[in-house]
Design a protein around this motif. Structure first.
Motif, mmCIF file in Angstrom:
data_model
loop_
_atom_site.group_PDB
_atom_site.id
_atom_site.type_symbol
_atom_site.label_atom_id
_atom_site.label_comp_id
_atom_site.label_asym_id
_atom_site.label_seq_id
_atom_site.Cartn_x
_atom_site.Cartn_y
_atom_site.Cartn_z
ATOM 1 N N ALA A 163 -26.919 39.095 58.807
ATOM 2 C CA ALA A 163 -26.438 38.178 59.835
ATOM 3 C C ALA A 163 -27.466 38.170 60.946
ATOM 4 N N ASP A 164 -27.801 36.985 61.445
ATOM 5 C CA ASP A 164 -28.730 36.905 62.581
ATOM 6 C C ASP A 164 -28.015 37.390 63.841
ATOM 7 N N PRO A 165 -28.693 37.447 64.981
ATOM 8 C CA PRO A 165 -28.056 38.003 66.183
ATOM 9 C C PRO A 165 -26.777 37.291 66.641
ATOM 10 N N GLU A 166 -26.538 36.066 66.181
ATOM 11 C CA GLU A 166 -25.303 35.376 66.542
ATOM 12 C C GLU A 166 -24.289 35.366 65.403
ATOM 13 N N GLY A 167 -24.570 36.092 64.317
ATOM 14 C CA GLY A 167 -23.619 36.211 63.227
ATOM 15 C C GLY A 167 -23.783 35.227 62.091
ATOM 16 N N ASN A 168 -24.801 34.360 62.128
ATOM 17 C CA ASN A 168 -25.046 33.422 61.039
ATOM 18 C C ASN A 168 -25.595 34.182 59.836
ATOM 19 N N LEU A 169 -24.955 34.030 58.675
ATOM 20 C CA LEU A 169 -25.403 34.727 57.480
ATOM 21 C C LEU A 169 -26.657 34.092 56.900
ATOM 22 N N PHE A 170 -27.525 34.929 56.324
ATOM 23 C CA PHE A 170 -28.664 34.474 55.538
ATOM 24 C C PHE A 170 -28.981 35.555 54.524
ATOM 25 N N CYS A 171 -29.678 35.177 53.454
ATOM 26 C CA CYS A 171 -30.035 36.133 52.410
ATOM 27 C C CYS A 171 -31.549 36.251 52.304
ATOM 28 N N LEU A 172 -31.999 37.448 51.985
ATOM 29 C CA LEU A 172 -33.385 37.708 51.622
ATOM 30 C C LEU A 172 -33.369 38.090 50.151
ATOM 31 N N PRO A 202 -19.126 30.927 56.549
ATOM 32 C CA PRO A 202 -19.715 29.602 56.753
ATOM 33 C C PRO A 202 -19.848 28.844 55.430
ATOM 34 N N ALA A 203 -19.863 27.534 55.524
ATOM 35 C CA ALA A 203 -19.978 26.709 54.330
ATOM 36 C C ALA A 203 -21.398 26.743 53.761
ATOM 37 N N GLN A 204 -22.387 27.043 54.582
ATOM 38 C CA GLN A 204 -23.776 27.076 54.146
ATOM 39 C C GLN A 204 -24.490 28.247 54.789
ATOM 40 N N HIS A 205 -25.547 28.705 54.111
ATOM 41 C CA HIS A 205 -26.423 29.700 54.715
ATOM 42 C C HIS A 205 -27.790 29.588 54.069
ATOM 43 N N LEU A 206 -28.799 30.172 54.697
ATOM 44 C CA LEU A 206 -30.157 30.130 54.168
ATOM 45 C C LEU A 206 -30.367 31.230 53.135
ATOM 46 N N ASP A 207 -31.018 30.886 52.036
ATOM 47 C CA ASP A 207 -31.521 31.855 51.070
ATOM 48 C C ASP A 207 -33.037 31.838 51.216
ATOM 49 N N LEU A 208 -33.590 32.924 51.705
ATOM 50 C CA LEU A 208 -35.028 33.046 51.898
ATOM 51 C C LEU A 208 -35.590 33.951 50.809
ATOM 52 N N ASP A 263 -16.622 29.322 68.644
ATOM 53 C CA ASP A 263 -16.576 30.416 67.681
ATOM 54 C C ASP A 263 -17.210 30.000 66.360
ATOM 55 N N ARG A 264 -17.678 30.986 65.614
ATOM 56 C CA ARG A 264 -18.262 30.771 64.291
ATOM 57 C C ARG A 264 -17.208 31.115 63.233
ATOM 58 N N PRO A 265 -17.194 30.378 62.122
ATOM 59 C CA PRO A 265 -16.259 30.737 61.043
ATOM 60 C C PRO A 265 -16.684 32.056 60.401
ATOM 61 N N ASP A 266 -15.713 32.809 59.897
ATOM 62 C CA ASP A 266 -16.020 34.068 59.218
ATOM 63 C C ASP A 266 -16.815 33.834 57.939
#
Length: 127
Positions: A111-120, A67-73, A62-65
């Motif tokens: 969120a990508d298709p698996e729920g990983n957060l990222f920012c644009l 996450p400790a890190q994410h991408l800023d694009l 499972d993924r945490p609700d």
């Protein structure tokens, strides 16, 4: 000034339930290509020489609700909405926008298709 050789981002490594599918999403979003596969491990090349690559490997947990890190694009000023629409068309989910928290950046969180957060994010022109 820091001592020693310069350090730069070479690759981001991501655990995925479906490494091939998630690698395809990120290759499409970032403009790289799937440049290598070994078993369940998938490598996406950087789009440009100073860009970053991504590696994906199996992780069925499972993924945490939060996450400790994410991408800023970053995208050019005035293109964030189109970039969000493109990411959603590739399979991302638009979560929220932050447009007036600080004057030097506006961003959308997805969120990508698996729920990983990222920012644009987009930064206004200087001046």
């Amino acid at each position: 000034m820091a001592d020693g050789p310069p350090v730069s981002l070479g690759a981001v490594n991501v655990a995925a339930r479906d490494p091939r599918a998630l690698a395809s999403f990120w290759a499409g979003l970032l403009g790289g290509e799937i440049a290598g596969e070994h078993g369940d491990f998938v490598f996406v090349s950087a789009r440009e020489p100073d860009g970053f690559a991504m590696s994906f490997w199996p992780h069925p947990g499972d993924r945490p609700d939060q996450p400790a890190q994410h991408l800023d694009l970053t995208v050019p000023w005035g293109t964030r909405t189109a970039a969000v629409d493109r990411a959603v068309a590739l399979g991302a989910v638009h979560r929220w926008d932050v447009l007036d928290e600080v004057p030097w950046v506006q961003w959308s969180t997805l969120a990508d298709p698996e729920g990983n957060l990222f920012c644009l994010a987009e930064h206004p022109p200087a001046g």
